[in-house]
Design an enzyme around this catalytic site. Structure first.
Site, short mmCIF file in Angstrom:
data_model
loop_
_atom_site.label_atom_id
_atom_site.label_comp_id
_atom_site.label_asym_id
_atom_site.label_seq_id
_atom_site.Cartn_x
_atom_site.Cartn_y
_atom_site.Cartn_z
CE1 TYR A 176 -4.48 -12.91 11.31
CE2 TYR A 176 -2.42 -14.08 11.03
CZ TYR A 176 -3.10 -12.90 11.17
OH TYR A 176 -2.43 -11.72 11.17
CG ASP A 193 -1.87 -12.92 3.56
OD1 ASP A 193 -1.53 -11.74 3.69
OD2 ASP A 193 -2.24 -13.62 4.52
NE ARG A 196 -2.16 -1.86 3.23
CZ ARG A 196 -2.65 -2.28 4.39
NH1 ARG A 196 -3.88 -1.96 4.72
NH2 ARG A 196 -1.91 -3.00 5.20
O1 CP3 Z 1 6.43 -9.07 1.64
C1 CP3 Z 1 5.73 -8.97 0.61
O2 CP3 Z 1 5.75 -7.96 -0.15
C2 CP3 Z 1 4.85 -10.13 0.21
C3 CP3 Z 1 3.51 -9.94 0.57
C4 CP3 Z 1 2.95 -10.37 1.92
C5 CP3 Z 1 1.62 -10.05 2.27
N1 CP3 Z 1 1.33 -10.66 3.45
C6 CP3 Z 1 0.73 -9.23 1.46
C7 CP3 Z 1 -0.37 -8.54 2.14
C8 CP3 Z 1 3.48 -11.14 2.96
C9 CP3 Z 1 4.88 -11.71 3.12
C10 CP3 Z 1 2.44 -11.32 3.91
C11 CP3 Z 1 2.60 -12.14 5.13
C12 CP3 Z 1 1.62 -12.01 6.20
N2 CP3 Z 1 0.25 -11.92 6.11
C13 CP3 Z 1 1.95 -12.08 7.57
C14 CP3 Z 1 3.34 -12.28 8.10
C15 CP3 Z 1 4.10 -11.03 8.06
C16 CP3 Z 1 3.76 -10.07 9.15
O3 CP3 Z 1 3.36 -8.96 8.84
O4 CP3 Z 1 3.94 -10.45 10.33
C17 CP3 Z 1 0.77 -11.97 8.30
C18 CP3 Z 1 0.64 -11.95 9.81
C19 CP3 Z 1 -0.31 -11.87 7.38
C20 CP3 Z 1 -1.77 -11.80 7.65
C21 CP3 Z 1 -2.26 -10.52 7.12
N3 CP3 Z 1 -2.59 -10.32 5.78
C22 CP3 Z 1 -2.41 -9.28 7.79
C23 CP3 Z 1 -2.18 -9.06 9.27
C24 CP3 Z 1 -2.82 -8.34 6.83
C25 CP3 Z 1 -2.99 -6.87 7.01
C26 CP3 Z 1 -4.36 -6.41 7.20
C27 CP3 Z 1 -4.41 -4.93 6.97
O5 CP3 Z 1 -5.33 -4.52 6.28
O6 CP3 Z 1 -3.50 -4.21 7.44
C28 CP3 Z 1 -2.92 -9.01 5.60
C29 CP3 Z 1 -3.29 -8.41 4.31
C30 CP3 Z 1 -2.16 -8.16 3.41
N4 CP3 Z 1 -1.28 -9.11 3.01
C31 CP3 Z 1 -1.85 -6.92 2.79
C32 CP3 Z 1 -0.73 -7.16 1.98
C33 CP3 Z 1 -0.01 -6.18 1.09
C34 CP3 Z 1 -2.61 -5.62 2.98
C35 CP3 Z 1 -3.93 -5.62 2.30
C36 CP3 Z 1 -3.95 -4.94 0.98
O7 CP3 Z 1 -2.92 -4.56 0.41
O8 CP3 Z 1 -5.06 -4.80 0.45
#
Ligand code: CP3
Length: 352
Positions: free
Chosen positions: A153, A76, A30
């Site tokens: 989760y 993800d 984002r």
């Molecule tokens: O690193 C990268 O660029 C690869 C993309 C990546 C995403 N999620 C994309 C994503 C990776 C490596 C993850 C891992 C992930 N997902 C983790 C482990 C890393 C960490 O942060 O501890 C966890 C706990 C998740 C679960 C998850 N998915 C969360 C907590 C969220 C965020 C929710 C929010 O809205 O803030 C997501 C959604 C997510 N996954 C987004 C992205 C870019 C944001 C949503 C979006 O872009 O629309």
């Protein structure tokens, strides 16, 4: 010839390298305008991460903008869940939501074994295309969530502040939780093998919420399953470096170093020199830079990177943040991070 391999892969394997490689957790996302524009056209996270053209395009966005040394698959940690029979969605500003949280032995017994080729063909396709595109200019990274964090989760049903539901399960019905963790360990290991076979050269396991456990409970519910995943993958793919990340890991660092992992990814609550001293010599380090630093001045960013690299000079080191880059981070500051990382040897040499 090993010289033709990309820098991050060589560094992660313990070869001596010209400078520490640099990439960022959540480097696609984002904070980038191109990502936000694509998200406006494709508002569903599941579509962005499961349509191979979109996932490929998003994975490449930070590579095109900043040429980091690592290109991580855009996906993800929850992406494999539907292949085990657990449906999920990611809801804007709320985060992940599991439609039917897993709470009973009947539900655990009904979980399917993951068959990654069948349920996630898009992941293999994207990794293949990433390897073709970046060639040896960068290392392609795959990743998974570790069993404890995935269980957090699916049992809680969403992101949680205090993990009361999964801890109730841990301390009332531990056999049920162990069964779930074991299922995830086996499925996640086969998912990692699939990612490596499809082109991932280094893989990272996120046990983001294992820092919520006391060290004793970490030894019971997190470490054995991290170890199981690592052992299963090392049996078939011994030369693929594996990185382990936990948020809030300062109390369990020594334990992380005992899991069989090659590189420990540090958050920023520990000094990197002290973190290194607490890990066996053969274990490398990644991360440690506070993502909040990227809201600072370019000078503040440069100074911290130089300090971090100096402190880690004697160890296998991958420059990265201590957690994902935060939404709202100025893109120019992300650029300063990558450019400083790539020029760090010259900057240290000139005494800056
Ligand atoms: O690193 C990268 O660029 C690869 C993309 C990546 C995403 N999620 C994309 C994503 C990776 C490596 C993850 C891992 C992930 N997902 C983790 C482990 C890393 C960490 O942060 O501890 C966890 C706990 C998740 C679960 C998850 N998915 C969360 C907590 C969220 C965020 C929710 C929010 O809205 O803030 C997501 C959604 C997510 N996954 C987004 C992205 C870019 C944001 C949503 C979006 O872009 O629309």
């Amino acid at each position: 010839m090993s010289d033709s391999l990309p820098l991050l892969l060589r560094a992660a394997r313990g070869e001596s390298v010209e400078r520490p490689p640099v990439w960022m957790m959540r480097q696609a996302g984002r904070y980038m305008k191109v990502y936000r524009e694509l998200r406006d056209r494709h508002p569903s996270f599941r579509e962005r991460s499961e349509n191979p053209d979109l996932s490929y395009e998003i994975s490449m966005q930070p590579f095109e903008a900043f040429k980091p040394d690592g290109v991580i698959l855009f996906s993800d940690i929850l992406t494999p869940l539907p292949g085990m029979g657990i449906n999920f969605d990611i809801v804007e500003s709320k985060g992940p939501l599991i439609q039917e949280p897993i709470r009973t032995i009947h539900q655990v017994n009904s979980l399917q074994d993951l068959e990654p080729e069948a349920s996630m063909p898009f992941v293999g396709e994207v990794l293949n295309r990433l390897r073709e595109s970046v060639k040896n200019q960068a290392t392609v990274l795959g990743f998974v969530g570790a069993p404890w964090t995935l269980a957090a989760y699916v049992v809680e049903g969403k992101s949680s502040k205090n993990y009361a539901v999964i801890k109730a399960m841990a301390f009332q019905e531990p056999e049920l939780l162990h069964k779930l963790l074991n299922h995830f360990a086996e499925s996640i290991a086969s998912y990692l093998r699939y990612q490596i076979n499809s082109g991932a050269q280094v893989v990272q396991m996120f046990d983001s919420w294992a820092g919520q456990l006391s060290p004793t409970d970490y030894d019971t519910f997190a470490a054995p399953y991290q170890r199981k995943v690592i052992e299963l993958v090392k049996q078939t793919h011994p030369n693929t470096p594996m990185i382990l990340y936990i948020s809030g890991s300062a109390g369990v660092l020594e334990r992380m170093g005992q899991t069989g992992v090659d590189i420990v990814s540090l958050d920023w609550t520990v000094d990197i020199a002290e973190g290194i001293a607490r890990l066996p010599k053969h274990v490398g380090v990644q991360g440690n830079v506070d993502p909040g630093l990227l809201f600072g001045t370019p000078d503040a960013i440069r100074e911290r990177i130089i300090d971090t690299v100096k402190k880690a000079q004697e160890r296998i080191h991958i420059l990265n943040l201590g957690h994902g880059i935060l939404p709202g981070t100025p893109e120019e500051n992300a650029r300063v991070f990558f450019e400083t990382g790539k020029a760090v040897k010259e900057l240290i040499g000139s005494g800056t």
